[in-house]
Motif scaffolding. Structure first.
Motif, PDB file in Angstrom:
ATOM      1  N   ARG A   1      63.543  46.504  40.385  1.00 54.34           N
ATOM      2  CA  ARG A   1      62.586  46.564  41.505  1.00 54.34           C
ATOM      3  C   ARG A   1      61.388  45.655  41.258  1.00 54.34           C
ATOM      4  O   ARG A   1      60.870  45.028  42.178  1.00 54.34           O
ATOM      5  CB  ARG A   1      62.134  48.007  41.725  1.00 54.34           C
ATOM      6  CG  ARG A   1      63.123  48.855  42.496  1.00 54.34           C
ATOM      7  CD  ARG A   1      62.453  50.100  43.039  1.00 54.34           C
ATOM      8  NE  ARG A   1      61.995  50.977  41.981  1.00 54.34           N
ATOM      9  CZ  ARG A   1      62.719  51.951  41.441  1.00 54.34           C
ATOM     10  NH1 ARG A   1      63.963  52.153  41.864  1.00 54.34           N
ATOM     11  NH2 ARG A   1      62.226  52.719  40.486  1.00 54.34           N
TER      12      ARG A   1
ATOM     13  N   ASP B   1      57.621  38.548  47.005  1.00 58.62           N
ATOM     14  CA  ASP B   1      56.248  38.051  47.196  1.00 58.62           C
ATOM     15  C   ASP B   1      56.197  36.524  47.104  1.00 58.62           C
ATOM     16  O   ASP B   1      55.477  35.869  47.869  1.00 58.62           O
ATOM     17  CB  ASP B   1      55.319  38.654  46.136  1.00 58.62           C
ATOM     18  CG  ASP B   1      55.108  40.149  46.336  1.00 58.62           C
ATOM     19  OD1 ASP B   1      55.427  40.648  47.432  1.00 58.62           O
ATOM     20  OD2 ASP B   1      54.647  40.814  45.383  1.00 58.62           O
TER      21      ASP B   1
ATOM     22  N   HIS C   1      62.519  42.126  41.841  1.00 56.20           N
ATOM     23  CA  HIS C   1      62.809  41.983  43.266  1.00 56.20           C
ATOM     24  C   HIS C   1      61.513  41.805  44.051  1.00 56.20           C
ATOM     25  O   HIS C   1      61.423  40.945  44.944  1.00 56.20           O
ATOM     26  CB  HIS C   1      63.577  43.201  43.780  1.00 56.20           C
ATOM     27  CG  HIS C   1      63.847  43.164  45.258  1.00 56.20           C
ATOM     28  ND1 HIS C   1      62.966  43.694  46.190  1.00 56.20           N
ATOM     29  CD2 HIS C   1      64.882  42.641  45.969  1.00 56.20           C
ATOM     30  CE1 HIS C   1      63.454  43.506  47.402  1.00 56.20           C
ATOM     31  NE2 HIS C   1      64.606  42.874  47.294  1.00 56.20           N
ATOM     32  N   GLN C   2      60.504  42.591  43.717  1.00 56.83           N
ATOM     33  CA  GLN C   2      59.221  42.479  44.412  1.00 56.83           C
ATOM     34  C   GLN C   2      58.553  41.135  44.112  1.00 56.83           C
ATOM     35  O   GLN C   2      57.950  40.520  44.999  1.00 56.83           O
ATOM     36  CB  GLN C   2      58.293  43.619  43.993  1.00 56.83           C
ATOM     37  CG  GLN C   2      57.013  43.715  44.799  1.00 56.83           C
ATOM     38  CD  GLN C   2      57.268  43.968  46.270  1.00 56.83           C
ATOM     39  OE1 GLN C   2      58.084  44.815  46.626  1.00 56.83           O
ATOM     40  NE2 GLN C   2      56.595  43.220  47.131  1.00 56.83           N
TER      41      GLN C   2
END
Length: 268
Positions: free
Chosen positions: A208, A216, A211-212
């Motif tokens: 996660r 971004d 992925h973030q």
């Protein structure tokens, strides 16, 4: 989330399209700006050359004194215009090769500092890097292998070299904070990863996190590439107007001075 799904593949393909669009828009905008500027420089240099040829050897009178029309400054301006064209071509070439990942690290660092476009180039490279790490950790690879793979995929040489060194540090057992120290791109997605990655994260949390960071980075590409395209067009248009306008003004000034002298205004 550890299982690679069709949705994950679709998202990765969408990210790839965002990066390709960003590179394409920057490449096209820099090319058009260069053409605007080179056209204006060519027109300006031609005007100065033509007026210098006309004025060469001509004389005019100030009262009873005979003065020769000065043309040396126009020849100097032509050389300045030629130098400006060479600098513009060099900047365009740096941008094009940097977008394609064909520059050594020190020239890539120079390209990344070009006003108006360098930040967008760095953001595209960062997005490419974060997506590569995300795919690797989602595929259960170790961090060492993930960074080595990202170094092979990266088109930005400073980031490529840094990722390769990070892989070696991680394999040597160095701490996360020390391994990721001194990144070539100091942007908030990578800074967040450096801060969050120091804690003990589960595999799902690690996926996660990356992925973030990738999400971004790709969001930043869309905003920064649009801003860079606008800046490039402004630079090209303003530079074209200023260079051509100055040449027209200089040519008119020389012609008016010669005409005034030939009309013997200084005699009266």
């Amino acid at each position: 989330m550890s299982d690679w799904s069709i949705a994950d593949q679709a998202e990765v393909e969408t990210w790839a399209a965002i990066r390709d669009n960003g590179r394409s828009s920057l490449s096209q905008a820099s090319t058009l700006s260069l053409l605007y500027l080179l056209s204006a420089l060519a027109v300006g240099a031609f005007l100065l050359f033509a007026v210098a040829q006309i004025c060469e050897g001509a004389v005019y009178y100030v009262g009873w004194e005979e003065e020769e029309v000065a043309v040396a400054w126009m020849q100097t301006m032509m050389w300045i215009y030629a130098g400006t064209a060479v600098i513009a071509l060099a900047g365009w070439l740096l941008v094009q090769l940097s977008l394609r990942g064909r520059l050594p690290w020190w020239l890539s660092a120079v390209a990344a500092k070009i006003p108006g476009v360098g930040r967008a180039i760095q953001t595209i490279a960062l997005a490419d890097f974060c997506e590569s790490i995300f795919r690797s950790v989602a595929g259960s690879q170790t961090y060492g292998d993930a960074f080595r793979f990202a170094a092979q995929e990266s088109r930005f040489t400073p980031l490529q070299n840094w990722a390769a060194h990070v892989a070696l540090r991680i394999d040597a057992g160095q701490s996360w904070e020390h391994a990721l120290s001194h990144p070539p791109i100091k942007d908030h997605p990578l800074a967040a990863v450096t801060a969050l990655g120091q804690g003990q994260l589960s595999k799902e949390e690690t996926i996660r996190m990356w992925h973030q960071a990738a999400l971004d980075s790709h969001s930043l590409i869309e905003s920064r590439s649009q801003r860079s395209v606008r800046n490039l067009f402004r630079i090209g248009l303003i530079g074209a107007v200023l260079t051509a306008g100055f040449a027209i003004l200089a040519a008119n000034t020389a012609i008016v001075s010669m005409i005034n002298g030939l009309t013997f205004f200084g005699w009266w």
